[in-house]
Design an enzyme around this catalytic site. Structure first.
Site, PDB file in Angstrom:
ATOM      1  N   GLU A  90       0.824  -1.205   0.000  1.00  0.00           N
ATOM      2  CA  GLU A  90       0.000   0.000   0.000  1.00  0.00           C
ATOM      3  C   GLU A  90       0.860   1.258   0.000  1.00  0.00           C
ATOM      4  O   GLU A  90       1.978   1.255   0.519  1.00  0.00           O
ATOM      5  CB  GLU A  90      -0.921   0.008   1.230  1.00  0.00           C
ATOM      6  CG  GLU A  90      -1.923  -1.135   1.195  1.00  0.00           C
ATOM      7  CD  GLU A  90      -2.966  -1.083   2.308  1.00  0.00           C
ATOM      8  OE1 GLU A  90      -4.140  -1.328   2.007  1.00  0.00           O
ATOM      9  OE2 GLU A  90      -2.606  -0.812   3.471  1.00  0.00           O
ATOM     10  N   CYS A 103       3.565   8.624   1.183  1.00  0.00           N
ATOM     11  CA  CYS A 103       4.131   7.684   2.156  1.00  0.00           C
ATOM     12  C   CYS A 103       4.439   6.390   1.407  1.00  0.00           C
ATOM     13  O   CYS A 103       3.534   5.695   0.943  1.00  0.00           O
ATOM     14  CB  CYS A 103       3.115   7.474   3.269  1.00  0.00           C
ATOM     15  SG  CYS A 103       3.698   6.381   4.560  1.00  0.00           S
ATOM     16  N   CYS A 110       6.951  -6.949   7.410  1.00  0.00           N
ATOM     17  CA  CYS A 110       7.993  -6.308   8.224  1.00  0.00           C
ATOM     18  C   CYS A 110       8.373  -7.255   9.351  1.00  0.00           C
ATOM     19  O   CYS A 110       7.516  -7.908   9.931  1.00  0.00           O
ATOM     20  CB  CYS A 110       7.464  -4.997   8.798  1.00  0.00           C
ATOM     21  SG  CYS A 110       8.663  -4.104   9.822  1.00  0.00           S
ATOM     22  N   CYS A 114       6.833  -4.650  16.019  1.00  0.00           N
ATOM     23  CA  CYS A 114       6.302  -3.672  16.986  1.00  0.00           C
ATOM     24  C   CYS A 114       4.861  -4.052  17.319  1.00  0.00           C
ATOM     25  O   CYS A 114       4.052  -4.300  16.426  1.00  0.00           O
ATOM     26  CB  CYS A 114       6.361  -2.258  16.407  1.00  0.00           C
ATOM     27  SG  CYS A 114       8.032  -1.725  15.993  1.00  0.00           S
ATOM     28  N   CYS A 117       1.634  -2.141  15.737  1.00  0.00           N
ATOM     29  CA  CYS A 117       1.596  -1.788  14.310  1.00  0.00           C
ATOM     30  C   CYS A 117       0.979  -2.896  13.460  1.00  0.00           C
ATOM     31  O   CYS A 117       1.335  -4.066  13.603  1.00  0.00           O
ATOM     32  CB  CYS A 117       3.023  -1.512  13.846  1.00  0.00           C
ATOM     33  SG  CYS A 117       3.130  -1.027  12.130  1.00  0.00           S
ATOM     34  N   SER A 212      11.608   6.217  15.367  1.00  0.00           N
ATOM     35  CA  SER A 212      10.437   5.806  16.136  1.00  0.00           C
ATOM     36  C   SER A 212      10.903   5.359  17.510  1.00  0.00           C
ATOM     37  O   SER A 212      11.474   4.280  17.644  1.00  0.00           O
ATOM     38  CB  SER A 212       9.736   4.639  15.431  1.00  0.00           C
ATOM     39  OG  SER A 212       9.236   5.072  14.187  1.00  0.00           O
ATOM     40  N   LEU A 213      10.657   6.179  18.518  1.00  0.00           N
ATOM     41  CA  LEU A 213      11.149   5.868  19.860  1.00  0.00           C
ATOM     42  C   LEU A 213      10.050   5.220  20.706  1.00  0.00           C
ATOM     43  O   LEU A 213      10.212   4.129  21.226  1.00  0.00           O
ATOM     44  CB  LEU A 213      11.673   7.146  20.519  1.00  0.00           C
ATOM     45  CG  LEU A 213      12.823   6.967  21.488  1.00  0.00           C
ATOM     46  CD1 LEU A 213      14.057   6.422  20.790  1.00  0.00           C
ATOM     47  CD2 LEU A 213      13.155   8.279  22.176  1.00  0.00           C
ATOM     48  N   ASN A 288      -3.405   5.146  16.479  1.00  0.00           N
ATOM     49  CA  ASN A 288      -4.486   4.701  15.599  1.00  0.00           C
ATOM     50  C   ASN A 288      -4.797   3.252  15.943  1.00  0.00           C
ATOM     51  O   ASN A 288      -3.929   2.389  15.812  1.00  0.00           O
ATOM     52  CB  ASN A 288      -4.049   4.799  14.132  1.00  0.00           C
ATOM     53  CG  ASN A 288      -3.798   6.236  13.732  1.00  0.00           C
ATOM     54  OD1 ASN A 288      -4.653   7.095  13.922  1.00  0.00           O
ATOM     55  ND2 ASN A 288      -2.617   6.509  13.206  1.00  0.00           N
ATOM     56  N   CYS A 331      -0.820   6.240  10.101  1.00  0.00           N
ATOM     57  CA  CYS A 331       0.400   5.584  10.593  1.00  0.00           C
ATOM     58  C   CYS A 331       0.064   4.247  11.224  1.00  0.00           C
ATOM     59  O   CYS A 331      -0.807   4.157  12.085  1.00  0.00           O
ATOM     60  CB  CYS A 331       1.073   6.426  11.665  1.00  0.00           C
ATOM     61  SG  CYS A 331       1.535   8.049  11.125  1.00  0.00           S
TER      62      CYS A 331
HETATM   63  N1  SAH Z   1       9.644   1.001  10.293  1.00  0.00           N
HETATM   64  C1  SAH Z   1       9.823   2.424  10.246  1.00  0.00           C
HETATM   65  C2  SAH Z   1       8.928   3.077   9.236  1.00  0.00           C
HETATM   66  C3  SAH Z   1       7.453   3.056   9.602  1.00  0.00           C
HETATM   67  S1  SAH Z   1       6.985   4.683   9.911  1.00  0.00           S
HETATM   68  C4  SAH Z   1       9.677   3.007  11.622  1.00  0.00           C
HETATM   69  O1  SAH Z   1       9.366   2.266  12.533  1.00  0.00           O
HETATM   70  O2  SAH Z   1       9.951   4.184  11.817  1.00  0.00           O
HETATM   71  C5  SAH Z   1       5.413   4.497  10.578  1.00  0.00           C
HETATM   72  C6  SAH Z   1       5.278   5.199  11.919  1.00  0.00           C
HETATM   73  O3  SAH Z   1       3.958   4.932  12.445  1.00  0.00           O
HETATM   74  C7  SAH Z   1       6.257   4.656  12.918  1.00  0.00           C
HETATM   75  O4  SAH Z   1       6.679   5.666  13.779  1.00  0.00           O
HETATM   76  C8  SAH Z   1       5.401   3.652  13.635  1.00  0.00           C
HETATM   77  O5  SAH Z   1       5.903   3.302  14.867  1.00  0.00           O
HETATM   78  C9  SAH Z   1       4.096   4.394  13.731  1.00  0.00           C
HETATM   79  N2  SAH Z   1       2.960   3.519  14.018  1.00  0.00           N
HETATM   80  C10 SAH Z   1       2.888   2.190  13.910  1.00  0.00           C
HETATM   81  N3  SAH Z   1       1.681   1.739  14.278  1.00  0.00           N
HETATM   82  C11 SAH Z   1       0.967   2.818  14.624  1.00  0.00           C
HETATM   83  C12 SAH Z   1      -0.363   3.000  15.077  1.00  0.00           C
HETATM   84  N4  SAH Z   1      -1.201   1.979  15.194  1.00  0.00           N
HETATM   85  N5  SAH Z   1      -0.776   4.263  15.355  1.00  0.00           N
HETATM   86  C13 SAH Z   1       0.059   5.312  15.186  1.00  0.00           C
HETATM   87  N6  SAH Z   1       1.310   5.203  14.740  1.00  0.00           N
HETATM   88  C14 SAH Z   1       1.769   3.963  14.484  1.00  0.00           C
END
Ligand code: SAH
Length: 344
Positions: A90, A103, A110, A114, A117, A212-213, A288, A331
């Site tokens: 997507e 995006c 992946c 996490c 996600c 992404s912390l 989200n 996200c």
């Molecule tokens: N793998 C990379 C690129 C993905 S960026 C990374 O982790 O940075 C997508 C962003 O959305 C990341 O910061 C991820 O942690 C965040 N994300 C993942 N699931 C989410 C959710 N359910 N709600 C909001 N943000 C989320």
């Protein structure tokens, strides 16, 4: 056969030179590819027969078929594409006040795992080629019919787990004969692959880096982001410091707020301490919700308080605009689908 959008401009120049052709054939080819955006070599009608043959014998066009398109009430558009091997990815275009932003997805599935996600619910099937990432921009922009001015590599996948292709993509996206998008308008986001952050620091690119912390201590981060068992918060902070010695660019710290998990005042204070003295700002992301997990979005009041505590502790913090959640385009909501189609 190599995807034509994989090759960089200087590589194509070398290719033509090595095959007895003039260097400027690369300029001609790139014009057809990136400006006129043709769909086959045969349309490149100012190339001589020899150059055309070289291209058709050695390269192919990426196969990216648009299968579905959803439009959100806020104007966000999500595309479902089928790749040449039948896998699905997507891509999202968002209307921001500073322009249209795309995006881009970097992997099918992946492996980072996490907990919050949706993209990682399918394990990595494969890395995307750079050309497949370029093709997402070209095909989406073609349909969207408006200029895209910003790229974020924040779709499905961990771009630094597909480092070489991501860098190649960024180079072609940035090159003035490529997509010609300014480096400052391109952002790569990583969950914290420390050695790759260091490698990225050496690239001497003006591209933005986001990390992404999502947690203010190792215990919490170990729980929600398995990558933290390998690279601890301190290692990530060291990598940020290293990046700062190599570039003058400010890093974006992404922090999702998960209700009652990492959204309390003590977490904000702890986070401010972790980030003290670093050239960063915090992009706060309201969570989200996705079907597979029970995390919840924090209340508006909690969100505001968290931001205020960071600001009171001298850390810049802004909320990321929430776009496309009604079509699962926000996200963390993007998903890959396998050839067998067990996942939509
Ligand atoms: N793998 C990379 C690129 C993905 S960026 C990374 O982790 O940075 C997508 C962003 O959305 C990341 O910061 C991820 O942690 C965040 N994300 C993942 N699931 C989410 C959710 N359910 N709600 C909001 N943000 C989320």
């Amino acid at each position: 056969m190599k995807n034509i959008y994989d090759i960089t401009f200087s590589e194509l120049e070398t290719f033509f030179l090595n095959n007895g052709e003039k260097k400027y054939r690369a300029s001609q080819t790139f014009l057809w590819l990136y400006e006129k955006r043709v769909k086959s070599f045969l349309e490149m009608n100012n190339l001589n027969d020899e150059s055309l043959k070289l291209l058709t014998d050695n390269f192919s066009f990426p196969i990216l078929t648009m299968i579905n398109k959803q439009v959100s009430e806020d104007g966000t558009v999500k595309y479902l594409y089928k790749l040449k091997d039948g896998n699905y990815i997507e891509t999202v275009i968002m209307r921001q006040n500073y322009g249209n932003s795309i995006c881009v997805t970097s992997q099918v599935g992946c492996n980072m795992g996490c907990k919050f996600c949706a993209s990682g619910k399918l394990k990595k099937i494969r890395d995307l080629e750079a050309g497949e990432m370029i093709a997402q921009v070209i095909e989406s922009e073609r349909d969207f019919a408006e200029k895209i001015s910003n790229i974020v590599v924040m779709g499905i996948g961990e771009p630094f787990d597909n480092y070489d292709n991501t860098m190649r993509f960024i180079k072609n996206a940035n090159h003035h004969k490529g997509l010609n998008i300014g480096a400052r308008h391109i952002t790569a986001s990583t969950c914290g692959l420390v050695p790759k952050i260091k490698e990225f620091s050496e690239e001497k690119l003006q591209v933005n880096l986001a990390i992404s912390l999502h947690a203010s201590n190792d215990k919490l981060r170990d729980e929600i982001m398995p990558i933290n068992r390998k690279y601890k918060l301190k290692d990530v902070v060291d990598a940020i410091k290293y990046y700062m010695t190599k570039s003058n660019r400010r890093i974006t710290i992404e922090y999702i707020l998960l209700k009652d998990i990492n959204d309390q005042k003590e977490h904000a204070i702890e986070l401010a301490n972790v980030l003290k003295g670093l050239n960063v700002y915090v992009n706060l992301i309201p969570y989200n919700e996705i079907v597979e997990v029970s995390y919840k979005k924090s209340s508006t009041e909690t969100l505001k308080n968290f931001q205020q505590t960071l600001i009171d502790n001298k850390i810049n913090a802004i909320f990321r605009q929430e776009l496309g959640s009604d079509i699962d385009a926000a996200c963390g909501q993007l998903r890959s689908k396998t050839v067998k189609g067990e996942r939509v």
